[in-house]
Design a protein around this motif. Structure first.
Motif, mmCIF file in Angstrom:
data_model
loop_
_atom_site.group_PDB
_atom_site.id
_atom_site.type_symbol
_atom_site.label_atom_id
_atom_site.label_comp_id
_atom_site.label_asym_id
_atom_site.label_seq_id
_atom_site.Cartn_x
_atom_site.Cartn_y
_atom_site.Cartn_z
ATOM 1 N N UNK A 1 0.805 -1.214 0.000
ATOM 2 C CA UNK A 1 0.000 0.000 0.000
ATOM 3 C C UNK A 1 0.840 1.267 0.000
ATOM 4 N N UNK A 2 1.857 1.318 0.875
ATOM 5 C CA UNK A 2 2.690 2.511 0.960
ATOM 6 C C UNK A 2 3.674 2.646 -0.178
ATOM 7 N N UNK A 3 3.944 1.555 -0.895
ATOM 8 C CA UNK A 3 4.922 1.615 -1.970
ATOM 9 C C UNK A 3 4.459 2.545 -3.093
ATOM 10 N N UNK A 4 3.140 2.646 -3.292
ATOM 11 C CA UNK A 4 2.647 3.446 -4.408
ATOM 12 C C UNK A 4 2.812 4.937 -4.152
ATOM 13 N N UNK A 5 2.952 5.340 -2.897
ATOM 14 C CA UNK A 5 3.238 6.746 -2.617
ATOM 15 C C UNK A 5 4.591 7.141 -3.201
ATOM 16 N N UNK B 1 9.063 -0.818 -8.063
ATOM 17 C CA UNK B 1 7.767 -1.207 -7.507
ATOM 18 C C UNK B 1 7.274 -2.510 -8.124
ATOM 19 N N UNK B 2 7.496 -2.678 -9.420
ATOM 20 C CA UNK B 2 7.133 -3.954 -10.060
ATOM 21 C C UNK B 2 7.940 -5.103 -9.457
ATOM 22 N N UNK B 3 9.213 -4.888 -9.205
ATOM 23 C CA UNK B 3 10.042 -5.917 -8.578
ATOM 24 C C UNK B 3 9.534 -6.237 -7.176
ATOM 25 N N UNK B 4 9.088 -5.196 -6.461
ATOM 26 C CA UNK B 4 8.530 -5.414 -5.132
ATOM 27 C C UNK B 4 7.269 -6.275 -5.217
ATOM 28 N N UNK B 5 6.436 -6.044 -6.219
ATOM 29 C CA UNK B 5 5.243 -6.864 -6.413
ATOM 30 C C UNK B 5 5.640 -8.312 -6.702
ATOM 31 N N UNK B 6 6.651 -8.494 -7.524
ATOM 32 C CA UNK B 6 7.125 -9.854 -7.814
ATOM 33 C C UNK B 6 7.593 -10.548 -6.539
ATOM 34 N N UNK B 7 8.281 -9.818 -5.676
ATOM 35 C CA UNK B 7 8.774 -10.421 -4.439
ATOM 36 C C UNK B 7 7.623 -10.818 -3.523
ATOM 37 N N UNK C 1 -1.958 -12.944 6.119
ATOM 38 C CA UNK C 1 -1.529 -11.551 6.213
ATOM 39 C C UNK C 1 -1.204 -10.959 4.853
ATOM 40 N N UNK C 2 -0.568 -11.739 3.981
ATOM 41 C CA UNK C 2 -0.257 -11.254 2.637
ATOM 42 C C UNK C 2 -1.510 -11.020 1.804
ATOM 43 N N UNK C 3 -2.539 -11.816 2.044
ATOM 44 C CA UNK C 3 -3.775 -11.706 1.261
ATOM 45 C C UNK C 3 -4.789 -10.756 1.879
ATOM 46 N N UNK C 4 -4.450 -10.129 3.007
ATOM 47 C CA UNK C 4 -5.393 -9.226 3.664
ATOM 48 C C UNK C 4 -6.561 -9.944 4.295
ATOM 49 N N UNK C 5 -6.324 -11.162 4.813
ATOM 50 C CA UNK C 5 -7.369 -11.976 5.421
ATOM 51 C C UNK C 5 -7.185 -12.064 6.930
ATOM 52 N N UNK C 6 -8.265 -12.401 7.613
ATOM 53 C CA UNK C 6 -8.168 -12.703 9.038
ATOM 54 C C UNK C 6 -7.239 -13.900 9.230
ATOM 55 N N UNK D 1 2.802 -3.403 -13.490
ATOM 56 C CA UNK D 1 2.253 -3.350 -12.138
ATOM 57 C C UNK D 1 0.741 -3.567 -12.175
ATOM 58 N N UNK D 2 0.240 -4.330 -11.177
ATOM 59 C CA UNK D 2 -1.201 -4.598 -11.131
ATOM 60 C C UNK D 2 -1.802 -4.254 -9.779
ATOM 61 N N UNK D 3 -0.985 -3.899 -8.792
ATOM 62 C CA UNK D 3 -1.530 -3.597 -7.461
ATOM 63 C C UNK D 3 -2.326 -2.308 -7.512
ATOM 64 N N UNK D 4 -3.411 -2.204 -6.717
ATOM 65 C CA UNK D 4 -4.197 -0.973 -6.702
ATOM 66 C C UNK D 4 -3.374 0.184 -6.163
ATOM 67 N N UNK D 5 -3.764 1.389 -6.520
ATOM 68 C CA UNK D 5 -3.065 2.576 -6.034
ATOM 69 C C UNK D 5 -3.344 2.772 -4.554
#
Length: 454
Positions: free
Chosen positions: A78-82, A151-157, A237-242, A444-448
């Motif tokens: 989330x913070x990476x897009x800033x 940022x794309x590399x971060x998404x890959x990681x 945690x990675x998927x934003x789930x409980x 990149x495919x992550x939301x802003x």
């Protein structure tokens, strides 16, 4: 003319206010956002240049879908897009031309032979900044593209982390099921022997040995369950789930590249975002070297002035202000820019060498694991055959219960060894896919981050 300066000042004030940005509040979230099901997380992929598509959430999920879901939902992205917005803001700032400077002055007549008040006006522009403008903008543009590649590399990681967790969870579940079956067999044997001891048909030594085997199996199983729980919590945690959400994971099916390592290594410079980012950083630094060399041009301000004295004599003409490059000829900036470029040059070479070594190492590991898997499958099959023979011998009373349990325990261990090697094989293949930039999103495919905050 007396009303000229107030009118001009008012006009400039209105133009300044009209072009100013306004303030908009961005309140902080009041609570955490964790979904209690897969349907509650983002699963729409919007890649640049292609239509939006939905990720099929029907279980079992394969490792590739889990990796994409992690990119879309990982809180750490989330913070990476800033950073991308900051880079774009820097590019916008570098592309702005310097504002011309206006100087106005008025002196009222308070005595003497004069007949009117005196006033002066001048307009100047910094020429030196225009000389380096093109190179400075090119440098910041390359740096902006580097941030995008990083940022794309971060998404890959992040996708890689989720894929590896999915592999570990699948094979961990298989290992737990096998260990549970083996422990049930040992527990049944111990219970049967305990009944025989009560009837004075068996010795306590036999029961003690079976209880020891049962305790060791229970301890091993508990360790597996703890590891499995930790991995599930990390994946959730990675998927934003409980942290208690569970879903079925498909058997990993990660294929090896058809071509050998040398062919793949030659193409990795054009596929890996981190290498592309380093190249863009080098390009940005090279542009800074060019800008620093152009910065030897002395500071020069050109303009014109117009004025009138107290006797109403009016004059106008050009003005020029410049530095004499006697002491400072921008040597320090040039030296720093060249040293930075050399550093980035060596960092790129080092990363390229490390990538090539990692790819060759993973290919070698894959071949070694494949060979070990063949032997492990033979060992597991042989152990199961021995168990069948031991059961037949036990039925004929040619074998005691402890020996039969040991054969069964050995077969369980061979099966666990097989699962461990299969997990290692899949982990190596997933790692190789990252090193090669293979099977991962090209954009990149992550939301802003602003969407995350809304």
């Amino acid at each position: 003319m007396r009303n000229f300066f107030p009118a001009l000042g008012a006009l400039l004030g209105l133009l300044t206010v009209a072009g100013c940005a306004s303030y908009h509040a961005l309140p902080l979230p009041e609570h955490a956002r964790l979904s209690d099901s897969l349907s509650g997380i983002r699963h729409v992929v919007r890649e640049k240049g292609s239509d939006a598509r939905q990720i099929d959430l029907k279980p079992p999920l394969d490792v590739n879908r889990i990796g994409l879901l992690a990119i879309l939902n990982a809180p750490e992205l989330g913070g990476e897009h800033a950073r991308m917005d900051l880079a774009r803001a820097s590019l916008m700032q570098s592309a702005l031309l310097p504002n011309p400077s206006i100087s106005l002055g008025y002196a009222a007549l308070v005595g003497g032979p004069g007949t009117t008040g005196a006033f002066t006006a001048s307009l100047t522009e910094d020429i030196a900044s225009l000389v380096t403008y093109r190179r400075r903008v090119a440098s910041v543009r390359a740096q902006t593209e580097k941030v995008n590649a990083d940022l794309l590399w971060r998404e890959w990681q992040v996708a890689q982390k989720a894929r590896l967790l999915a592999v570990d969870l699948y094979w961990g579940a298989q290992a737990i099921a096998s260990a549970q079956a083996g422990m049930r067999g040992t527990a049944d044997a111990a219970e049967a022997v305990r009944g025989a001891v009560d009837r004075n048909d068996a010795d306590l030594t036999l029961l003690s040995s079976l209880r020891d085997m049962q305790a060791q199996a229970a301890q091993s199983l508990e360790t597996m369950r703890e590891t499995q729980l930790a991995n599930w919590q990390k994946l959730d945690g990675l998927l934003g789930l409980q942290p208690d959400v569970r879903f079925a994971i498909a058997r990993p099916d990660v294929s090896m590249p058809a071509r050998g390592p040398e062919t793949r290594i030659s193409a990795v410079q054009r596929r890996r975002p981190d290498l592309i980012g380093l190249r863009l950083g080098y390009r940005s630094s090279d542009e800074r070297v060019r800008a620093a060399i152009l910065g030897q041009f002395p500071a020069l301000v050109l303009g014109g002035s117009w004025g009138s004295d107290t006797s109403a004599v009016r004059s106008a003409g050009p003005t020029a202000t410049f530095d004499l490059p006697i002491f400072n000829r921008n040597q320090g900036q040039i030296a720093q820019a060249r040293a930075t470029r050399l550093l980035l040059h060596e960092q790129y070479r080092q990363q390229l060498d490390q990538t090539a070594a990692a790819i060759r190492g993973l290919y070698a590991q894959s071949r070694s694991i494949d060979a070990a898997l063949v032997a492990a499958r033979h060992a597991a099959d042989a152990a199961q055959a021995l168990v069948a023979t031991a059961r037949a011998a036990y039925a004929r009373r040619d074998l005691d219960r402890l020996a039969l349990s040991r054969f069964a325990s050995a077969a369980t261990q061979r099966e666990l060894d097989l699962f461990r090697l299969e997990r290692a094989r899949d982990e190596v293949r997933v790692a190789l896919a990252l090193e090669l930039g293979w099977g991962l999103p090209a954009t990149r495919i992550a939301p802003r981050h602003m969407e995350n905050a809304s």
